[in-house]
Design a protein around this motif. Sequence first.
Motif, PDB file in Angstrom:
ATOM      1  N   ALA A 123       0.822  -1.212   0.000  1.00 11.62           N
ATOM      2  CA  ALA A 123       0.000   0.000   0.000  1.00 11.62           C
ATOM      3  C   ALA A 123       0.857   1.263   0.000  1.00 11.62           C
ATOM      4  CB  ALA A 123      -0.931   0.009   1.211  1.00 11.62           C
ATOM      5  N   ILE A 124       2.136   1.110   0.294  1.00  7.04           N
ATOM      6  CA  ILE A 124       3.074   2.235   0.196  1.00  7.04           C
ATOM      7  C   ILE A 124       4.313   1.733  -0.536  1.00  7.04           C
ATOM      8  CG2 ILE A 124       2.240   3.475   2.229  1.00  7.04           C
ATOM      9  CD1 ILE A 124       4.613   2.434   3.784  1.00  7.04           C
ATOM     10  N   PRO A 125       4.976   2.613  -1.262  1.00  5.42           N
ATOM     11  CA  PRO A 125       6.158   2.197  -2.028  1.00  5.42           C
ATOM     12  C   PRO A 125       7.328   1.792  -1.128  1.00  5.42           C
ATOM     13  CG  PRO A 125       5.364   4.369  -2.743  1.00  5.42           C
ATOM     14  CD  PRO A 125       4.610   4.007  -1.503  1.00  5.42           C
ATOM     15  N   ALA A 126       8.112   0.846  -1.590  1.00  5.81           N
ATOM     16  CA  ALA A 126       9.265   0.356  -0.822  1.00  5.81           C
ATOM     17  C   ALA A 126      10.272   1.473  -0.558  1.00  5.81           C
ATOM     18  CB  ALA A 126       9.923  -0.801  -1.564  1.00  5.81           C
ATOM     19  N   TRP A 127      10.528   2.320  -1.562  1.00 11.26           N
ATOM     20  CA  TRP A 127      11.510   3.389  -1.361  1.00 11.26           C
ATOM     21  C   TRP A 127      11.049   4.352  -0.266  1.00 11.26           C
ATOM     22  CZ3 TRP A 127      10.524   8.533  -1.680  1.00 11.26           C
ATOM     23  CH2 TRP A 127       9.370   8.934  -2.346  1.00 11.26           C
ATOM     24  N   TYR A 128       9.740   4.615  -0.219  1.00 12.52           N
ATOM     25  CA  TYR A 128       9.199   5.509   0.806  1.00 12.52           C
ATOM     26  C   TYR A 128       9.337   4.872   2.182  1.00 12.52           C
ATOM     27  CZ  TYR A 128       5.864   7.978   3.733  1.00 12.52           C
ATOM     28  OH  TYR A 128       5.291   8.651   4.772  1.00 12.52           O
ATOM     29  N   PHE A 129       9.052   3.586   2.285  1.00 12.95           N
ATOM     30  CA  PHE A 129       9.176   2.922   3.578  1.00 12.95           C
ATOM     31  C   PHE A 129      10.633   2.925   4.051  1.00 12.95           C
ATOM     32  CE2 PHE A 129       9.631  -0.875   6.293  1.00 12.95           C
ATOM     33  CZ  PHE A 129       8.852  -0.423   7.352  1.00 12.95           C
ATOM     34  N   GLY A 130      11.572   2.736   3.143  1.00 12.15           N
ATOM     35  CA  GLY A 130      12.984   2.812   3.515  1.00 12.15           C
ATOM     36  C   GLY A 130      13.346   4.188   4.047  1.00 12.15           C
ATOM     37  N   LEU A 131      12.872   5.216   3.373  1.00 12.71           N
ATOM     38  CA  LEU A 131      13.114   6.586   3.825  1.00 12.71           C
ATOM     39  C   LEU A 131      12.456   6.825   5.176  1.00 12.71           C
ATOM     40  CD1 LEU A 131      14.171   9.462   3.362  1.00 12.71           C
ATOM     41  CD2 LEU A 131      12.089   9.907   2.005  1.00 12.71           C
ATOM     42  N   ARG A 132      11.212   6.400   5.305  1.00  8.92           N
ATOM     43  CA  ARG A 132      10.497   6.551   6.582  1.00  8.92           C
ATOM     44  C   ARG A 132      11.239   5.867   7.724  1.00  8.92           C
ATOM     45  NH1 ARG A 132       7.706   7.596   9.666  1.00  8.92           N
ATOM     46  NH2 ARG A 132       5.938   6.244   9.821  1.00  8.92           N
ATOM     47  N   SER A 133      11.818   4.721   7.449  1.00  8.15           N
ATOM     48  CA  SER A 133      12.547   3.987   8.485  1.00  8.15           C
ATOM     49  C   SER A 133      13.716   4.819   9.007  1.00  8.15           C
ATOM     50  CB  SER A 133      13.045   2.649   7.939  1.00  8.15           C
ATOM     51  OG  SER A 133      11.948   1.837   7.574  1.00  8.15           O
ATOM     52  N   LEU A 134      14.486   5.395   8.096  1.00  9.35           N
ATOM     53  CA  LEU A 134      15.605   6.242   8.498  1.00  9.35           C
ATOM     54  C   LEU A 134      15.113   7.478   9.252  1.00  9.35           C
ATOM     55  CD1 LEU A 134      18.570   7.232   8.401  1.00  9.35           C
ATOM     56  CD2 LEU A 134      17.989   8.306   6.207  1.00  9.35           C
ATOM     57  N   LEU A 135      14.135   8.161   8.677  1.00  8.42           N
ATOM     58  CA  LEU A 135      13.644   9.396   9.290  1.00  8.42           C
ATOM     59  C   LEU A 135      13.042   9.145  10.666  1.00  8.42           C
ATOM     60  CD1 LEU A 135      12.009  11.072   6.156  1.00  8.42           C
ATOM     61  CD2 LEU A 135      14.314  11.428   7.075  1.00  8.42           C
ATOM     62  N   THR A 136      12.277   8.079  10.795  1.00  5.59           N
ATOM     63  CA  THR A 136      11.656   7.771  12.085  1.00  5.59           C
ATOM     64  C   THR A 136      12.706   7.432  13.130  1.00  5.59           C
ATOM     65  OG1 THR A 136       9.610   7.053  11.046  1.00  5.59           O
ATOM     66  CG2 THR A 136      10.025   6.241  13.273  1.00  5.59           C
ATOM     67  N   SER A 137      13.740   6.716  12.743  1.00  6.30           N
ATOM     68  CA  SER A 137      14.804   6.364  13.695  1.00  6.30           C
ATOM     69  C   SER A 137      15.456   7.608  14.280  1.00  6.30           C
ATOM     70  CB  SER A 137      15.871   5.505  13.005  1.00  6.30           C
ATOM     71  OG  SER A 137      15.329   4.303  12.556  1.00  6.30           O
ATOM     72  N   VAL A 138      15.825   8.530  13.412  1.00  5.21           N
ATOM     73  CA  VAL A 138      16.489   9.750  13.880  1.00  5.21           C
ATOM     74  C   VAL A 138      15.521  10.627  14.674  1.00  5.21           C
ATOM     75  CG1 VAL A 138      17.693  11.861  13.158  1.00  5.21           C
ATOM     76  CG2 VAL A 138      18.176   9.680  12.016  1.00  5.21           C
ATOM     77  N   ALA A 139      14.307  10.774  14.185  1.00  2.43           N
ATOM     78  CA  ALA A 139      13.321  11.610  14.885  1.00  2.43           C
ATOM     79  C   ALA A 139      13.001  11.047  16.264  1.00  2.43           C
ATOM     80  CB  ALA A 139      12.046  11.725  14.048  1.00  2.43           C
ATOM     81  N   ALA A 140      12.747   9.762  16.343  1.00  2.00           N
ATOM     82  CA  ALA A 140      12.411   9.146  17.638  1.00  2.00           C
ATOM     83  C   ALA A 140      13.585   9.230  18.601  1.00  2.00           C
ATOM     84  CB  ALA A 140      11.966   7.711  17.429  1.00  2.00           C
ATOM     85  N   ALA A 141      14.796   8.986  18.117  1.00  2.00           N
ATOM     86  CA  ALA A 141      15.977   9.087  18.985  1.00  2.00           C
ATOM     87  C   ALA A 141      16.147  10.513  19.491  1.00  2.00           C
ATOM     88  CB  ALA A 141      17.222   8.632  18.227  1.00  2.00           C
ATOM     89  N   SER A 142      15.903  11.494  18.636  1.00  2.00           N
ATOM     90  CA  SER A 142      15.995  12.901  19.045  1.00  2.00           C
ATOM     91  C   SER A 142      14.970  13.221  20.121  1.00  2.00           C
ATOM     92  CB  SER A 142      15.778  13.816  17.838  1.00  2.00           C
ATOM     93  OG  SER A 142      16.779  13.623  16.866  1.00  2.00           O
ATOM     94  N   LEU A 143      13.757  12.741  19.950  1.00  2.00           N
ATOM     95  CA  LEU A 143      12.704  12.984  20.941  1.00  2.00           C
ATOM     96  C   LEU A 143      13.041  12.349  22.290  1.00  2.00           C
ATOM     97  CD1 LEU A 143       9.692  12.455  18.545  1.00  2.00           C
ATOM     98  CD2 LEU A 143      10.204  14.593  19.778  1.00  2.00           C
ATOM     99  N   VAL A 144      13.540  11.142  22.261  1.00  3.04           N
ATOM    100  CA  VAL A 144      13.907  10.463  23.508  1.00  3.04           C
ATOM    101  C   VAL A 144      15.070  11.185  24.182  1.00  3.04           C
ATOM    102  CG1 VAL A 144      14.844   8.324  24.470  1.00  3.04           C
ATOM    103  CG2 VAL A 144      12.952   8.225  22.824  1.00  3.04           C
ATOM    104  N   LEU A 145      16.075  11.569  23.406  1.00  3.44           N
ATOM    105  CA  LEU A 145      17.198  12.312  23.963  1.00  3.44           C
ATOM    106  C   LEU A 145      16.720  13.586  24.651  1.00  3.44           C
ATOM    107  CD1 LEU A 145      20.284  12.927  24.253  1.00  3.44           C
ATOM    108  CD2 LEU A 145      20.089  14.104  22.052  1.00  3.44           C
ATOM    109  N   ALA A 146      15.882  14.343  23.965  1.00  2.00           N
ATOM    110  CA  ALA A 146      15.356  15.589  24.546  1.00  2.00           C
ATOM    111  C   ALA A 146      14.464  15.291  25.744  1.00  2.00           C
ATOM    112  CB  ALA A 146      14.580  16.380  23.491  1.00  2.00           C
ATOM    113  N   GLY A 147      13.724  14.200  25.687  1.00  2.00           N
ATOM    114  CA  GLY A 147      12.843  13.840  26.803  1.00  2.00           C
ATOM    115  C   GLY A 147      13.592  13.482  28.068  1.00  2.00           C
TER     116      GLY A 147
END
Length: 152
Positions: A123-147
């Motif tokens: 339902a979503i393109p593979a390239w988009y999911f790969g990008l989302r995986s990278l972006l989510t990892s960095v975003a979530a780690a940043s949020l936890v660090l700040a938290g």
Amino acid sequence: MSGRRAADVRVFAVVLGIGGLIPFVVLACLSARNAAGSREYQHSLLMYAASIAAFVGAVHWGLVLREADATRKHVLQLAWSVVPSLAAWAVTISSEPRAALVRMALVLAACWVVDAVFWARRAIPAWYFGLRSLLTSVAAASLVLAGFAGAG
């Protein structure tokens, strides 16, 4: 869309996605390093993350709207598209900023899990999911660090 144009769009999406990580990383670092202003940085990061969560859901809305015929998968995807913004809104109003940042990381992680299911169902393109995986990892780690900045 021709192969060249599709590749150009993907490259532009990667550039924009990586650029979208700048506020996550910068605000997380500022939250961790500057005790005097950390609350303001944390609040800014929380609001930015909420807007990104809404964007992540809206991607599904956009994917479904281009379809001519609605299948069960499309209905589920459209219904899911509003959940990230509602979850982000609930997090922003529900708790102390440091706890909210960690909860927002969980919201983005949950969005990634749902995207993994949609990716597996094509339902979503593979390239988009790969990008989302990278972006989510960095975003979530940043949020936890700040938290956890200044906790203890």
